[in-house]
Design an enzyme around this catalytic site. Sequence first.
Site, mmCIF file in Angstrom:
data_model
loop_
_atom_site.group_PDB
_atom_site.id
_atom_site.type_symbol
_atom_site.label_atom_id
_atom_site.label_comp_id
_atom_site.label_asym_id
_atom_site.label_seq_id
_atom_site.Cartn_x
_atom_site.Cartn_y
_atom_site.Cartn_z
ATOM 1 N N ASN A 149 2.079 10.144 -8.246
ATOM 2 C CA ASN A 149 2.348 11.348 -7.467
ATOM 3 C C ASN A 149 3.499 12.188 -8.016
ATOM 4 O O ASN A 149 3.575 13.377 -7.748
ATOM 5 C CB ASN A 149 2.631 10.983 -6.006
ATOM 6 C CG ASN A 149 3.535 9.784 -5.858
ATOM 7 O OD1 ASN A 149 3.306 8.737 -6.456
ATOM 8 N ND2 ASN A 149 4.585 9.921 -5.077
ATOM 9 N N HIS A 199 -5.460 14.274 3.715
ATOM 10 C CA HIS A 199 -4.696 15.524 3.666
ATOM 11 C C HIS A 199 -4.328 15.975 2.261
ATOM 12 O O HIS A 199 -3.790 17.065 2.075
ATOM 13 C CB HIS A 199 -3.468 15.458 4.588
ATOM 14 C CG HIS A 199 -2.332 14.621 4.107
ATOM 15 N ND1 HIS A 199 -1.229 15.172 3.500
ATOM 16 C CD2 HIS A 199 -2.121 13.292 4.146
ATOM 17 C CE1 HIS A 199 -0.375 14.197 3.196
ATOM 18 N NE2 HIS A 199 -0.893 13.047 3.576
ATOM 19 N N CYS A 357 7.454 12.206 -0.525
ATOM 20 C CA CYS A 357 7.051 11.133 0.383
ATOM 21 C C CYS A 357 8.207 10.274 0.882
ATOM 22 O O CYS A 357 8.076 9.596 1.885
ATOM 23 C CB CYS A 357 6.001 10.254 -0.271
ATOM 24 S SG CYS A 357 4.538 11.212 -0.680
HETATM 25 N N1 PLP Z 1 -0.097 7.056 -2.207
HETATM 26 C C1 PLP Z 1 0.252 8.104 -2.963
HETATM 27 C C2 PLP Z 1 0.118 8.025 -4.452
HETATM 28 C C3 PLP Z 1 0.736 9.272 -2.369
HETATM 29 O O1 PLP Z 1 1.083 10.315 -3.143
HETATM 30 C C4 PLP Z 1 0.856 9.320 -0.959
HETATM 31 C C5 PLP Z 1 1.426 10.511 -0.299
HETATM 32 O O2 PLP Z 1 1.965 11.386 -0.919
HETATM 33 C C6 PLP Z 1 0.456 8.195 -0.210
HETATM 34 C C7 PLP Z 1 -0.003 7.080 -0.872
HETATM 35 C C8 PLP Z 1 0.546 8.192 1.284
HETATM 36 O O3 PLP Z 1 -0.532 8.901 1.852
HETATM 37 P P1 PLP Z 1 -0.452 9.417 3.373
HETATM 38 O O4 PLP Z 1 0.470 10.583 3.375
HETATM 39 O O5 PLP Z 1 -1.874 9.795 3.685
HETATM 40 O O6 PLP Z 1 0.006 8.278 4.188
#
Ligand code: PLP
Length: 414
Positions: A149, A199, A357
């Site tokens: 990410n 999302h 995140c």
């Molecule tokens: N995994 C990755 C690689 C992410 O980039 C994200 C959120 O940015 C997630 C998991 C978490 O997803 P969620 O926001 O749907 O909980």
Amino acid sequence: MIFLDSAATTPVRREVLEAMWPLLTGDFGNPSSHHELGESAKRALDAARTSVTVSLGCRASDVIFTSGGTESDNLAIKGLALANPRGRHIVTSAIEHEAVLESVDYLVRIHGFEVTVLPVDAHGLIDLDEARDALRPDTTLCTVMYANNEIGAVQPIAALAELCRSQGVPLHTDAVQAAGWLPLDVAELGVDALSLSGHKLGAPKGIGVLMVKGRRSIEPVLHGGGQERGKRSGTENIAGAVGFAHALVLAETGRAERAHNISRLRDDFVADVLARVPDAIVTGPPVVAVNPGEVWGTAATVDGTIDNAVDRATLGSAITPTRLPNNASFCFPGTSGESLLLELGRAGIICSAGSACAVGSDDVSHVLTAIGIDDAVAQTAVRFSLSSDTTANQLATVAAEIDTAYRAVRSLSG
Ligand code: PLP
């Protein structure tokens, strides 16, 4: 506003909302109810599940609807590890999302698991020989993300899956960022479990999918009414599931061409930023900038220098598959990522300092640390994540604003 933060989230697509609307209003039943409204909701849920199987190349019984990427990762890791009798050893990578790292940490703290964390190279890529060495007879699970990410590194998941299969170790991959850009056919990838989040795809927040191949047993994390064949209790989010299925079909339609086009825009954008701010460091796998009659590339190196002399022949076809087409991530030494973000925000540009995140955290990104960027430079990280609506004109504006913001922040800190 120019929105370049698609890796954080995306708006709900109109078609998705339209598909969801009836399930939120007239057709609002609970699929566990034995009357027409309940049965109608169940039919909608079944249809959404079937649609997801077409996009992923799996069976209906392999699809578990969850509340998003975080829950899918938690269920995959805790669920597969706790149900797997091979032992108490897990393999993961140093640049996973917190949802993976914290789930693994939970197994270590509460259930006495041992973990081997695969390092990554300066581009954020794991080494398959190191992965081979890490797998043991008591390894219950290997979990390595498909695409990162923060820096867009795309791991060799199909090759890793083959390796894991040869050792009898199930492989889970977090494909949250890969969806919409990279192939998701789980038969071709060869993975046993795969996490997705609505999302990031044009569906609402609060819906996701965990695909787990049917023959694998899984210990539930949520206990209750036994929905999702006992693997995830809780009244189903029917509208969310329908929206997710729609969004996934839209994301898969024309995906390869869209990815190609966006990678071209991204490459030109990176070249433009580097031409304006030569001190910038591109973090993650190489980006190739294609100018008419000229082919060259850039690669971040561990000591923070940039190699602008890498040509396409040297990098070869390895370029495209190793970097998400919509990710452009940089460090701007001598500035602060947060200050740059503020300056860009004033100019109406929405982007992110590294990852969105980790809530309110000043910690240096573990991803940048893992690729060898030192703490001071890591604090200068800015991530731009494009969407299929991003245009060349927008990116030209953003590159010019980066130049202005960079000068402004440098003059303040100098
Ligand atoms: N995994 C990755 C690689 C992410 O980039 C994200 C959120 O940015 C997630 C998991 C978490 O997803 P969620 O926001 O749907 O909980």
